[in-house]
Design a protein around this motif. Structure first.
Motif, PDB file in Angstrom:
ATOM      1  N   THR A   5       0.848  -1.181   0.000  1.00  0.00           N
ATOM      2  CA  THR A   5       0.000   0.000   0.000  1.00  0.00           C
ATOM      3  C   THR A   5       0.885   1.232   0.000  1.00  0.00           C
ATOM      4  O   THR A   5       1.979   1.231   0.586  1.00  0.00           O
ATOM      5  N   PHE A   6       0.437   2.276  -0.695  1.00  0.00           N
ATOM      6  CA  PHE A   6       1.120   3.555  -0.731  1.00  0.00           C
ATOM      7  C   PHE A   6       0.110   4.654  -0.497  1.00  0.00           C
ATOM      8  O   PHE A   6      -1.086   4.471  -0.729  1.00  0.00           O
ATOM      9  N   GLN A   7       0.605   5.805  -0.061  1.00  0.00           N
ATOM     10  CA  GLN A   7      -0.220   6.995   0.050  1.00  0.00           C
ATOM     11  C   GLN A   7       0.312   8.010  -0.948  1.00  0.00           C
ATOM     12  O   GLN A   7       1.522   8.164  -1.098  1.00  0.00           O
ATOM     13  N   VAL A  21      -2.038   8.635  -9.493  1.00  0.00           N
ATOM     14  CA  VAL A  21      -1.651   8.973  -8.126  1.00  0.00           C
ATOM     15  C   VAL A  21      -0.133   9.131  -8.076  1.00  0.00           C
ATOM     16  O   VAL A  21       0.604   8.233  -8.480  1.00  0.00           O
ATOM     17  N   LYS A  22       0.312  10.296  -7.586  1.00  0.00           N
ATOM     18  CA  LYS A  22       1.739  10.565  -7.452  1.00  0.00           C
ATOM     19  C   LYS A  22       2.162  10.202  -6.037  1.00  0.00           C
ATOM     20  O   LYS A  22       1.639  10.742  -5.063  1.00  0.00           O
ATOM     21  N   VAL A  23       3.111   9.267  -5.925  1.00  0.00           N
ATOM     22  CA  VAL A  23       3.609   8.808  -4.637  1.00  0.00           C
ATOM     23  C   VAL A  23       5.038   9.305  -4.482  1.00  0.00           C
ATOM     24  O   VAL A  23       5.884   9.049  -5.344  1.00  0.00           O
ATOM     25  N   GLU A  24       5.288  10.049  -3.401  1.00  0.00           N
ATOM     26  CA  GLU A  24       6.636  10.550  -3.141  1.00  0.00           C
ATOM     27  C   GLU A  24       7.258   9.754  -2.007  1.00  0.00           C
ATOM     28  O   GLU A  24       6.594   9.443  -1.026  1.00  0.00           O
ATOM     29  N   ARG A  25       8.526   9.429  -2.171  1.00  0.00           N
ATOM     30  CA  ARG A  25       9.241   8.755  -1.089  1.00  0.00           C
ATOM     31  C   ARG A  25      10.528   9.517  -0.813  1.00  0.00           C
ATOM     32  O   ARG A  25      11.139  10.065  -1.733  1.00  0.00           O
ATOM     33  N   ARG A  26      10.882   9.598   0.442  1.00  0.00           N
ATOM     34  CA  ARG A  26      12.078  10.330   0.856  1.00  0.00           C
ATOM     35  C   ARG A  26      13.055   9.349   1.492  1.00  0.00           C
ATOM     36  O   ARG A  26      12.654   8.476   2.261  1.00  0.00           O
ATOM     37  N   TYR A  27      14.323   9.513   1.158  1.00  0.00           N
ATOM     38  CA  TYR A  27      15.339   8.648   1.736  1.00  0.00           C
ATOM     39  C   TYR A  27      16.650   9.412   1.816  1.00  0.00           C
ATOM     40  O   TYR A  27      16.849  10.406   1.120  1.00  0.00           O
ATOM     41  N   ALA A  28      17.530   8.964   2.669  1.00  0.00           N
ATOM     42  CA  ALA A  28      18.844   9.573   2.800  1.00  0.00           C
ATOM     43  C   ALA A  28      19.764   9.005   1.721  1.00  0.00           C
ATOM     44  O   ALA A  28      19.802   7.787   1.501  1.00  0.00           O
ATOM     45  N   GLY A  54      -5.990  16.496  -6.298  1.00  0.00           N
ATOM     46  CA  GLY A  54      -5.629  17.066  -5.009  1.00  0.00           C
ATOM     47  C   GLY A  54      -5.963  16.192  -3.824  1.00  0.00           C
ATOM     48  O   GLY A  54      -5.463  16.421  -2.725  1.00  0.00           O
ATOM     49  N   ASP A  55      -6.808  15.182  -3.998  1.00  0.00           N
ATOM     50  CA  ASP A  55      -7.165  14.289  -2.898  1.00  0.00           C
ATOM     51  C   ASP A  55      -5.959  13.445  -2.498  1.00  0.00           C
ATOM     52  O   ASP A  55      -5.243  12.927  -3.353  1.00  0.00           O
ATOM     53  N   ARG A  56      -5.744  13.300  -1.193  1.00  0.00           N
ATOM     54  CA  ARG A  56      -4.720  12.381  -0.701  1.00  0.00           C
ATOM     55  C   ARG A  56      -5.413  11.039  -0.493  1.00  0.00           C
ATOM     56  O   ARG A  56      -6.412  10.958   0.231  1.00  0.00           O
ATOM     57  N   VAL A  57      -4.898   9.985  -1.138  1.00  0.00           N
ATOM     58  CA  VAL A  57      -5.548   8.678  -1.118  1.00  0.00           C
ATOM     59  C   VAL A  57      -4.543   7.578  -0.787  1.00  0.00           C
ATOM     60  O   VAL A  57      -3.333   7.786  -0.825  1.00  0.00           O
ATOM     61  N   GLU A  58      -5.085   6.411  -0.475  1.00  0.00           N
ATOM     62  CA  GLU A  58      -4.272   5.222  -0.259  1.00  0.00           C
ATOM     63  C   GLU A  58      -4.554   4.251  -1.398  1.00  0.00           C
ATOM     64  O   GLU A  58      -5.715   4.044  -1.761  1.00  0.00           O
ATOM     65  N   ILE A  59      -3.495   3.677  -1.985  1.00  0.00           N
ATOM     66  CA  ILE A  59      -3.669   2.712  -3.075  1.00  0.00           C
ATOM     67  C   ILE A  59      -3.119   1.360  -2.645  1.00  0.00           C
ATOM     68  O   ILE A  59      -2.212   1.275  -1.827  1.00  0.00           O
ATOM     69  N   LEU A  60      -3.695   0.314  -3.215  1.00  0.00           N
ATOM     70  CA  LEU A  60      -3.375  -1.065  -2.858  1.00  0.00           C
ATOM     71  C   LEU A  60      -3.032  -1.840  -4.122  1.00  0.00           C
ATOM     72  O   LEU A  60      -3.707  -1.704  -5.139  1.00  0.00           O
ATOM     73  N   ALA A  61      -2.001  -2.667  -4.075  1.00  0.00           N
ATOM     74  CA  ALA A  61      -1.625  -3.503  -5.207  1.00  0.00           C
ATOM     75  C   ALA A  61      -2.658  -4.612  -5.385  1.00  0.00           C
ATOM     76  O   ALA A  61      -3.029  -5.285  -4.427  1.00  0.00           O
ATOM     77  N   THR A  70      -2.494  -1.680 -12.164  1.00  0.00           N
ATOM     78  CA  THR A  70      -2.399  -2.789 -11.222  1.00  0.00           C
ATOM     79  C   THR A  70      -2.593  -2.317  -9.784  1.00  0.00           C
ATOM     80  O   THR A  70      -2.168  -2.983  -8.853  1.00  0.00           O
ATOM     81  N   TRP A  71      -3.197  -1.147  -9.615  1.00  0.00           N
ATOM     82  CA  TRP A  71      -3.443  -0.565  -8.303  1.00  0.00           C
ATOM     83  C   TRP A  71      -4.911  -0.188  -8.190  1.00  0.00           C
ATOM     84  O   TRP A  71      -5.571   0.078  -9.183  1.00  0.00           O
ATOM     85  N   LYS A  72      -5.406  -0.152  -6.943  1.00  0.00           N
ATOM     86  CA  LYS A  72      -6.795   0.215  -6.681  1.00  0.00           C
ATOM     87  C   LYS A  72      -6.820   1.204  -5.521  1.00  0.00           C
ATOM     88  O   LYS A  72      -6.111   1.013  -4.530  1.00  0.00           O
TER      89      LYS A  72
END
Length: 95
Positions: A5-7, A21-28, A54-61, A70-72
């Motif tokens: 799952t991603f947000q 849906v644009k998913v951002e991930r942050r890492y060092a 603009g809605d923040r949503v959760e997606i599931l594989a 391949t996401w919902k």
């Protein structure tokens, strides 16, 4: 095994029953230690066309629905404030 799952934020809702849906991930960074932001867009299934830009949503594989989808979308996390436009509001005004 648990499903992934991603947000993310909906960036496009033009297609029928599909949102991007644009998913951002942050890492060092492994060498420099600076925090780096990477983003990726996913095509997610939206059965009732209920999610807007603009809605923040959760997606599931899920199993493949189409060639690229391949996401919902499972749930709405939050809506942006002040963006509640309808067709009636945009039509009126010119008498």
């Amino acid at each position: 095994m648990a499903k992934k799952t991603f947000q993310g934020v909906v960036v496009s809702d033009k297609a029928d029953k599909t949102v991007s849906v644009k998913v951002e991930r942050r890492y060092a960074h492994p060498l420099y230690g600076k925090v780096v932001t990477r983003s990726q867009k996913y095509a997610a299934h939206d059965e009732n066309n209920e999610f807007r830009i603009g809605d923040r949503v959760e997606i599931l594989a899920v199993r493949p629905i189409s060639k690229t989808k391949t996401w919902k979308v499972t749930r709405l996390i939050e809506r942006p404030r002040g963006i509640e436009t309808t067709a009636v509001e945009t039509e009126g005004g010119n008498a």
